[in-house]
Write a protein that holds these residues in place. Structure first.
Motif, short mmCIF file in Angstrom:
data_model
loop_
_atom_site.label_atom_id
_atom_site.label_comp_id
_atom_site.label_asym_id
_atom_site.label_seq_id
_atom_site.Cartn_x
_atom_site.Cartn_y
_atom_site.Cartn_z
N ARG A 41 -0.04 0.07 -2.56
CA ARG A 41 -1.09 0.85 -1.90
C ARG A 41 -0.64 1.31 -0.52
NH1 ARG A 41 -7.32 -1.08 -0.44
NH2 ARG A 41 -8.02 0.96 0.32
N PHE A 42 0.10 0.45 0.18
CA PHE A 42 0.62 0.84 1.49
C PHE A 42 1.50 2.07 1.39
CE2 PHE A 42 4.53 0.66 4.03
CZ PHE A 42 4.02 0.95 5.28
N PHE A 43 2.45 2.07 0.45
CA PHE A 43 3.36 3.20 0.32
C PHE A 43 2.61 4.46 -0.12
CE2 PHE A 43 6.61 -0.18 -0.02
CZ PHE A 43 7.49 0.30 0.94
N ARG A 44 1.56 4.29 -0.91
CA ARG A 44 0.77 5.44 -1.34
C ARG A 44 -0.01 6.04 -0.16
NH1 ARG A 44 -1.87 3.05 -4.97
NH2 ARG A 44 -3.89 2.82 -3.95
N GLU A 45 -0.56 5.17 0.67
CA GLU A 45 -1.36 5.65 1.80
C GLU A 45 -0.50 6.12 2.96
OE1 GLU A 45 -4.54 6.02 1.97
OE2 GLU A 45 -5.35 4.87 0.30
N ALA A 46 0.70 5.56 3.12
CA ALA A 46 1.54 5.86 4.28
C ALA A 46 2.00 7.31 4.30
CB ALA A 46 2.75 4.92 4.32
N PHE A 47 2.19 7.91 3.12
CA PHE A 47 2.72 9.27 3.05
C PHE A 47 1.65 10.30 2.70
CE2 PHE A 47 6.21 6.36 1.99
CZ PHE A 47 7.13 6.74 2.95
N LYS A 48 0.39 9.88 2.80
CA LYS A 48 -0.70 10.80 2.47
C LYS A 48 -1.49 11.12 3.74
CE LYS A 48 -4.19 9.18 0.16
NZ LYS A 48 -5.00 8.60 -0.94
N PRO A 49 -1.65 12.41 4.10
CA PRO A 49 -2.41 12.74 5.31
C PRO A 49 -3.88 12.40 5.12
CG PRO A 49 -1.84 14.72 4.06
CD PRO A 49 -1.14 13.58 3.40
N PRO A 50 -4.61 12.27 6.23
CA PRO A 50 -4.18 12.42 7.64
C PRO A 50 -3.42 11.20 8.14
CG PRO A 50 -6.48 11.79 7.54
CD PRO A 50 -6.06 11.97 6.12
N PHE A 51 -2.56 11.43 9.15
CA PHE A 51 -1.74 10.36 9.70
C PHE A 51 -2.32 9.91 11.04
CE2 PHE A 51 1.10 13.15 7.26
CZ PHE A 51 1.47 12.26 6.26
N GLU A 52 -2.37 8.62 11.22
CA GLU A 52 -2.95 8.03 12.43
C GLU A 52 -1.86 7.79 13.48
OE1 GLU A 52 -6.07 7.76 12.82
OE2 GLU A 52 -6.89 7.89 10.80
N PHE A 53 -1.31 8.88 14.05
CA PHE A 53 -0.20 8.74 15.00
C PHE A 53 -0.64 8.04 16.28
CE2 PHE A 53 1.42 12.44 12.54
CZ PHE A 53 2.62 11.87 12.13
N LYS A 54 -1.82 8.34 16.76
CA LYS A 54 -2.29 7.75 18.01
C LYS A 54 -2.44 6.23 17.87
CE LYS A 54 -5.88 8.24 21.54
NZ LYS A 54 -7.12 8.97 21.94
#
Length: 259
Positions: free
Chosen positions: A27-40
């Protein structure tokens, strides 16, 4: 009969835990490459983990360099090989001792903190409130923390190794009257990319393991304040065991490629 049932129950719990953690990782790898990205939030977590762990890592590395040199010097002197001290210390610290010790220290500092923080949020239903409000708590809380530990631990290990070598140089300067320039010249002559690259690569896996286990234990923390303590404690214990497993695999693979 009772003992066999206990063993069977323990085995079921163990394999269920492995399955849940595998799903959590996927699930981590699925969510990590799916926008939106929490850069802040990612930058904030990187700053918190790196800045708050820097003093502990620096002190640990400095003492490690001092103790390792003091303990090794008498043995090398018996064989008239004290001139090999910079080479031996640098290879030992960079290849194995530095990454493992600093990763274990970070597991206690960062892993337990993540487990306790997410566990408290689960117990107080903050994570449930985020889900109700339409926010993805897994991406905001879990993905950012795992990425932060994965990125920051190699930097902490690099700084810790450098401080450990500086501590070793101080002992050699005081006891062996070796100048700092000569000491570090021998250090860099002894080290090669075959030493640095495997140690750097496995430090990323160390950081990933610390973040993954800490987030997993905290995110699925049981209800009640007791569950928070158990999540924090389990994060440290499980991560420490996993670090040794990863280290063994890394050394085994490195031996195949460079042996």
């Amino acid at each position: 009969m009772g003992r066999e049932k206990t063993i069977m129950d323990s085995s079921k719990v163990f394999f269920a835990e492995i399955g849940d953690m595998t799903y959590f990782t996927a699930r981590f790898f699925r969510e990590a490459f799916k926008p939106p990205f929490e850069f802040k939030e990612l930058l904030r977590q990187c700053y918190n983990m790196g800045n708050r762990s820097l003093l502990l890592v620096g002190v640990t590395g400095f003492i490690l360099g001092l103790v390792f040199t003091i303990q090794s010097r008498p043995t090398l002197m018996e064989f008239g090989a004290e001139s090999w001290m910079p080479s031996m210390v640098s290879i030992s610290i960079v290849r194995e001792i530095g990454p493992v010790i600093i990763a274990l220290i970070s597991a206690g500092r960062i892993g337990s903190g993540i487990g306790a923080e997410l566990g408290s949020m689960r117990v107080t239903e903050q994570i449930d409130a985020m889900e109700v409000s339409g926010t993805n708590p897994f991406k905001y809380l879990v993905v950012t923390r795992i990425l932060a530990t994965t990125l920051m631990l190699p930097l902490l290990i690099l700084i810790g190794d450098a401080i450990a070598l500086f501590g070793s140089a101080i002992i050699e300067n005081l006891k062996g009257e070796v100048s700092f320039q000569l000491y570090f010249n021998q250090v860099f002559d002894a080290l090669s990319f075959a030493d640095l690259i495997p140690a750097t690569i496995k430090s990323f896996f160390f950081g990933f393991a610390i973040g993954l286990v800490g987030c997993y234990k905290g995110y699925y923390c049981s209800k009640g304040t007791v569950g928070v303590g158990e999540a924090s404690n389990a994060a440290v214990v499980y991560t420490s065991m996993l670090l040794f497993v990863i280290d063994f695999i890394a050394v085994f693979v490195t031996d195949i490629f460079y042996g």
